[in-house]
Structure formats: C-alpha cells, structure tokens
Design an enzyme around this catalytic site. Structure first.
Site, PDB file in Angstrom:
ATOM      1  N   HIS A   1      14.731 -10.388  72.309  1.00  0.00           N
ATOM      2  CA  HIS A   1      14.344  -9.119  71.683  1.00  0.00           C
ATOM      3  C   HIS A   1      13.036  -8.590  72.264  1.00  0.00           C
ATOM      4  O   HIS A   1      12.857  -7.368  72.370  1.00  0.00           O
ATOM      5  CB  HIS A   1      14.181  -9.307  70.177  1.00  0.00           C
TER       6      HIS A   1
ATOM      7  N   ARG B   1      11.334  -6.528  69.727  1.00  0.00           N
ATOM      8  CA  ARG B   1      10.551  -7.344  68.783  1.00  0.00           C
ATOM      9  C   ARG B   1       9.247  -7.774  69.445  1.00  0.00           C
ATOM     10  O   ARG B   1       9.278  -8.504  70.449  1.00  0.00           O
ATOM     11  CB  ARG B   1      11.353  -8.571  68.370  1.00  0.00           C
TER      12      ARG B   1
ATOM     13  N   GLU C   1      25.146 -16.094  66.531  1.00  0.00           N
ATOM     14  CA  GLU C   1      24.899 -14.983  65.618  1.00  0.00           C
ATOM     15  C   GLU C   1      25.832 -13.828  65.953  1.00  0.00           C
ATOM     16  O   GLU C   1      25.698 -13.204  67.014  1.00  0.00           O
ATOM     17  CB  GLU C   1      23.446 -14.519  65.716  1.00  0.00           C
TER      18      GLU C   1
ATOM     19  N   ASP D   1      20.268  -6.285  67.217  1.00  0.00           N
ATOM     20  CA  ASP D   1      21.013  -6.871  66.105  1.00  0.00           C
ATOM     21  C   ASP D   1      21.655  -5.725  65.336  1.00  0.00           C
ATOM     22  O   ASP D   1      20.953  -4.785  64.926  1.00  0.00           O
ATOM     23  CB  ASP D   1      20.085  -7.644  65.162  1.00  0.00           C
TER      24      ASP D   1
ATOM     25  N   HIS E   1      24.162 -10.329  67.172  1.00  0.00           N
ATOM     26  CA  HIS E   1      23.144 -10.333  68.223  1.00  0.00           C
ATOM     27  C   HIS E   1      23.766 -10.097  69.602  1.00  0.00           C
ATOM     28  O   HIS E   1      24.623 -10.862  70.028  1.00  0.00           O
ATOM     29  CB  HIS E   1      22.434 -11.693  68.173  1.00  0.00           C
TER      30      HIS E   1
END
Length: 213
Positions: free
Chosen positions: A116, A71, A181, A123, A184
């Site tokens: 990320h 990311r 999460e 994910d 993740h």
C-alpha cells in the site's frame, strides 16, 4: 496533489469509499497515523486501472467501494507498535478472533513494508448498484482469519461467487490478488515497485516523500 499521486475520487467518477484507517472502525480501534482525512489516494496509474474495473463492474450491475489505497509508512509503523501492546479485547472479536496480535505479521496480515505504501495497492469490495448494499463476501474487511483467503471453503455459494466476480473484474483490469485477503489487489505494472512513501493523507497533500525501499 503533486507528482503522479491523486485523490481517487477526483479521477474515478462514481467510485464510493470509506477510508477505514481514518476512522475508529478498524482493527486498531482508532484513527491511524497519517490518515488525516477520509479519502483514498493512489497513483494515477492505479486510478486509470480502477476506471477500467469500475466499468467492468458496472456492466454486471455492481459498483466499487474502496477501503484503502496508498498507506503512509508511518501508518504501517503504528500497526507494528500496536501489535506489541497488551491485548485489550476491543477489536479482537471482529478482526482477529482466532489469533493473537503477535501472530499478525507471521501469518501475513501485517507487514513492516506494505505494498500500500507504494501507492498502487487497493482494498475494496463490490456493492449492488440497484440498492447500494454491499455484496456478500463471507467476512468483513480486515478479518484476519483463514476464511478471508481466496478459495476459503467456509463461505456460502453466493459469497464465493461474489469473491470470484471481484477477482475476475480486478485481474482483467490489471491487478494481482493477495491470497490471504479477498479484498486486497496490487496493480501489475505499478510505477513505484521499490519505493515506499510516507506523506500524510491530508486535504492539501505535500510533495510525496519516500522512505528507504
């Protein structure tokens, strides 16, 4: 691609993906800065570990579907700007029904520096190889709610078993889960543990550039 980053689909055969932040289907309600194509990027070390996870999943009748990998830092920065904007209600019912935007950082769903951006966090979920249907997990991707935590009690036995199956596959393949999460996971031995990158995800990726750690 250059350096030790790659498009995951080029190194991991049989993988499925839907890069949510390259689409309108995410908690911001629009494509996110830095996501110019719908593909998943990660370090070559991440890809190697995902091959092991793919094989483990296949052995029990499942495949892997990836929603996000590397990311860009500019995407993380855009999340923080979005959090400061007035509530419009468009994505709240699906993604953060029980909290305000301003609580996302404090509750651990959004961070100013995301794992990320180091290139070795992913994910993902499971899908049934026989039908292609996603495994029931008890909550959608990026649902910012206690039900998304590992061990959440408010899910069915089937959903809990599927979360446990994904966790077993990923931890056996060298990943650590994130408690808040269920989707993740971060590579245990990530090659850039202190470096955050900001190159865009595009059809022809530039040489990876880093921002301050």
């Amino acid at each position: 691609m250059s350096g030790d980053f790659a498009f995951v689909d080029e190194l991991v055969d049989g993988i499925r993906w839907d890069a949510k932040y390259a689409t309108w289907d995410n908690f911001t309600g629009k494509p996110v800065a830095g996501y110019l194509v719908n593909r998943i990027v990660g370090t070559t070390a991440l890809c190697a570990a995902l091959r092991a996870a793919r094989d483990a999943a296949t052995s029990v009748g499942f495949g892997l579907l990836l929603w996000d990998g590397y990311r860009p830092q500019r995407a993380v920065d855009s999340f923080l700007r979005w959090i400061e904007q007035p509530e419009d209600g468009r994505t709240k019912p699906r993604h953060y029904p029980n909290i305000d935007r301003a609580e996302m950082v404090r509750q651990g769903y959004v961070a100013a520096r995301s794992g990320h951006s180091r290139g070795s966090t992913v994910d993902l979920t499971l899908h049934h190889l026989a039908t292609g249907e996603l495994a029931a997990m008890g909550g959608t991707y990026d649902l910012m709610d206690p039900v998304s935590r590992h061990g959440a009690p408010a899910i069915s036995p089937v959903e809990a078993a599927n979360r446990d199956r994904l966790r077993s596959i990923m931890t056996a393949s060298g990943f650590t889960p994130y408690d808040c999460e269920w989707w993740h996971y971060t590579l245990d031995d990530e090659p850039h543990p202190d470096t955050y990158f900001d190159f865009p995800i595009a059809g022809d990726l530039a040489v990876p550039t880093a921002v301050a750690g």
